[in-house]
Design a protein around this motif. Sequence first.
Motif, PDB file in Angstrom:
ATOM      1  N   LYS A  38       0.829  -1.209   0.000  1.00 32.87           N
ATOM      2  CA  LYS A  38       0.000   0.000   0.000  1.00 32.87           C
ATOM      3  C   LYS A  38       0.861   1.256   0.000  1.00 32.87           C
ATOM      4  O   LYS A  38       0.520   2.253  -0.649  1.00 32.87           O
ATOM      5  CB  LYS A  38      -0.952  -0.016   1.209  1.00 32.87           C
ATOM      6  CG  LYS A  38      -2.058  -1.059   1.090  1.00 32.87           C
ATOM      7  CD  LYS A  38      -2.938  -1.103   2.316  1.00 32.87           C
ATOM      8  CE  LYS A  38      -3.929   0.034   2.339  1.00 32.87           C
ATOM      9  NZ  LYS A  38      -4.956  -0.144   3.406  1.00 32.87           N
ATOM     10  N   GLN A  39       1.987   1.212   0.719  1.00 34.59           N
ATOM     11  CA  GLN A  39       2.905   2.349   0.687  1.00 34.59           C
ATOM     12  C   GLN A  39       3.463   2.543  -0.722  1.00 34.59           C
ATOM     13  O   GLN A  39       3.552   3.671  -1.224  1.00 34.59           O
ATOM     14  CB  GLN A  39       4.056   2.133   1.686  1.00 34.59           C
ATOM     15  CG  GLN A  39       3.690   2.348   3.133  1.00 34.59           C
ATOM     16  CD  GLN A  39       3.553   3.829   3.471  1.00 34.59           C
ATOM     17  OE1 GLN A  39       3.954   4.711   2.714  1.00 34.59           O
ATOM     18  NE2 GLN A  39       2.998   4.112   4.646  1.00 34.59           N
ATOM     19  N   ALA A  42       0.831   3.997  -2.865  1.00 37.04           N
ATOM     20  CA  ALA A  42       0.615   5.412  -2.554  1.00 37.04           C
ATOM     21  C   ALA A  42       1.642   6.302  -3.249  1.00 37.04           C
ATOM     22  O   ALA A  42       1.321   7.401  -3.691  1.00 37.04           O
ATOM     23  CB  ALA A  42       0.660   5.640  -1.044  1.00 37.04           C
ATOM     24  N   CYS A  43       2.883   5.825  -3.341  1.00 28.67           N
ATOM     25  CA  CYS A  43       3.928   6.647  -3.979  1.00 28.67           C
ATOM     26  C   CYS A  43       4.159   6.220  -5.422  1.00 28.67           C
ATOM     27  O   CYS A  43       5.268   6.388  -5.958  1.00 28.67           O
ATOM     28  CB  CYS A  43       5.223   6.596  -3.171  1.00 28.67           C
ATOM     29  SG  CYS A  43       6.012   4.983  -3.070  1.00 28.67           S
ATOM     30  N   TYR A 144       1.602  11.462  -3.176  1.00 32.10           N
ATOM     31  CA  TYR A 144       1.788  10.458  -2.119  1.00 32.10           C
ATOM     32  C   TYR A 144       0.996  10.824  -0.874  1.00 32.10           C
ATOM     33  O   TYR A 144       0.312   9.974  -0.284  1.00 32.10           O
ATOM     34  CB  TYR A 144       3.268  10.326  -1.771  1.00 32.10           C
ATOM     35  CG  TYR A 144       3.502   9.552  -0.489  1.00 32.10           C
ATOM     36  CD1 TYR A 144       3.398   8.164  -0.469  1.00 32.10           C
ATOM     37  CD2 TYR A 144       3.798  10.212   0.704  1.00 32.10           C
ATOM     38  CE1 TYR A 144       3.583   7.448   0.700  1.00 32.10           C
ATOM     39  CE2 TYR A 144       3.990   9.502   1.875  1.00 32.10           C
ATOM     40  CZ  TYR A 144       3.879   8.129   1.868  1.00 32.10           C
ATOM     41  OH  TYR A 144       4.056   7.431   3.037  1.00 32.10           O
ATOM     42  N   VAL A 148      -1.857   8.336   0.353  1.00 35.45           N
ATOM     43  CA  VAL A 148      -1.596   7.521   1.538  1.00 35.45           C
ATOM     44  C   VAL A 148      -2.647   7.772   2.617  1.00 35.45           C
ATOM     45  O   VAL A 148      -3.035   6.854   3.349  1.00 35.45           O
ATOM     46  CB  VAL A 148      -0.164   7.778   2.080  1.00 35.45           C
ATOM     47  CG1 VAL A 148      -0.076   9.071   2.901  1.00 35.45           C
ATOM     48  CG2 VAL A 148       0.327   6.589   2.900  1.00 35.45           C
ATOM     49  N   PHE A 152      -4.870   4.374   3.535  1.00 38.44           N
ATOM     50  CA  PHE A 152      -4.756   3.853   4.896  1.00 38.44           C
ATOM     51  C   PHE A 152      -5.864   4.367   5.813  1.00 38.44           C
ATOM     52  O   PHE A 152      -5.813   4.143   7.019  1.00 38.44           O
ATOM     53  CB  PHE A 152      -3.390   4.207   5.494  1.00 38.44           C
ATOM     54  CG  PHE A 152      -2.263   3.350   4.978  1.00 38.44           C
ATOM     55  CD1 PHE A 152      -1.935   2.160   5.600  1.00 38.44           C
ATOM     56  CD2 PHE A 152      -1.536   3.738   3.864  1.00 38.44           C
ATOM     57  CE1 PHE A 152      -0.895   1.374   5.137  1.00 38.44           C
ATOM     58  CE2 PHE A 152      -0.496   2.963   3.380  1.00 38.44           C
ATOM     59  CZ  PHE A 152      -0.171   1.776   4.014  1.00 38.44           C
ATOM     60  N   TYR A 204      -4.017   4.634  11.439  1.00 36.34           N
ATOM     61  CA  TYR A 204      -4.145   4.139  10.075  1.00 36.34           C
ATOM     62  C   TYR A 204      -4.539   2.667  10.092  1.00 36.34           C
ATOM     63  O   TYR A 204      -4.242   1.928  11.028  1.00 36.34           O
ATOM     64  CB  TYR A 204      -2.848   4.350   9.290  1.00 36.34           C
ATOM     65  CG  TYR A 204      -1.625   3.687   9.878  1.00 36.34           C
ATOM     66  CD1 TYR A 204      -1.198   2.441   9.418  1.00 36.34           C
ATOM     67  CD2 TYR A 204      -0.883   4.309  10.885  1.00 36.34           C
ATOM     68  CE1 TYR A 204      -0.083   1.829   9.942  1.00 36.34           C
ATOM     69  CE2 TYR A 204       0.240   3.699  11.424  1.00 36.34           C
ATOM     70  CZ  TYR A 204       0.644   2.466  10.955  1.00 36.34           C
ATOM     71  OH  TYR A 204       1.748   1.852  11.490  1.00 36.34           O
ATOM     72  N   SER A 222       9.449   9.613   6.362  1.00 36.52           N
ATOM     73  CA  SER A 222       9.161   9.991   4.972  1.00 36.52           C
ATOM     74  C   SER A 222      10.275  10.860   4.399  1.00 36.52           C
ATOM     75  O   SER A 222      10.619  10.751   3.218  1.00 36.52           O
ATOM     76  CB  SER A 222       7.823  10.727   4.890  1.00 36.52           C
ATOM     77  OG  SER A 222       6.756   9.900   5.305  1.00 36.52           O
TER      78      SER A 222
END
Length: 283
Positions: A38-39, A42-43, A144, A148, A152, A204, A222
């Motif tokens: 998922k990360q 997201a990016c 992102y 994100v 989440f 999250y 991050s």
Amino acid sequence: MPATPAPLPQTTLEHRLGHWIRQYVHGFPGMFALFVLKQGWACLFGGLMLGAILATHVFWSPHWPLHRYDALFVFALSTQALFLIFRLETKQEAMIILIFHLTGTAMEWFKVSAGSWTYPEPGFFKIMHVPLFSGFMYASVGSYMARVIRLFDMRFQPYPRFSASLALALAIYANFFTHHYLPDFRWVLVIATLLLYGRCWISYRVVDSDWHMRLPLAAFLSSVALWIAENIGTFTGTWLYAHRQFTWVVHPQKLVSWYLLLYVAFITVTLLIRPDRTEPDRQ
């Protein structure tokens, strides 16, 4: 008003992929794998941009009729269009990203004119010696941040007064310009982020469980990822810093700049996604 944008329609590619992956998620290892996926999702925009930077560095020829910077600009535009066509971003998220794109491009113009860094290659799509694809690198940070939060199902509690957050974002953004002429207040601003957000927890959801992390810690982690990404840019010679002292490695002090810029991105996102108006219980 909810803290996250309205969910995308249930028939989207994003939802179908998530449903397929969750069939194979079992126990903590599966949950961790889903967190990483998922990360990465997201990016996605930033990852594609970095991939394009690496690929063009390896394969592009200066003798080709299309300059490398222009190819990156076309790629970025096409990628953004595909994100909207395939509903990988909502229209609200696209508007947020556009705002951060414009503020980032304005900072690029100033920093290049001040000699902080340069873009050494030629390009047609350049304004004030800054290639237009560079604004999409800032847009990828905004992308992102918006994605994100949605992916989440993030909540921020207790969230400080929004007026204070907005004032902090403006002060951070202004310091990126004024420190060339006035004292640099970046460490004062770092302390301000800790005072304002030190008590703020990010809640999250990965699968069916809620996890929690302090917002400043998330911002620091991050910023490390962004610093690594920036090293890819300097390694490929896409942009060059002044006074590099014979190395492409970006000085670790840039972590502070990225840490602060992440707050500008986060607060820009929350111009439309207002965590201060979150209902106390998830509906």
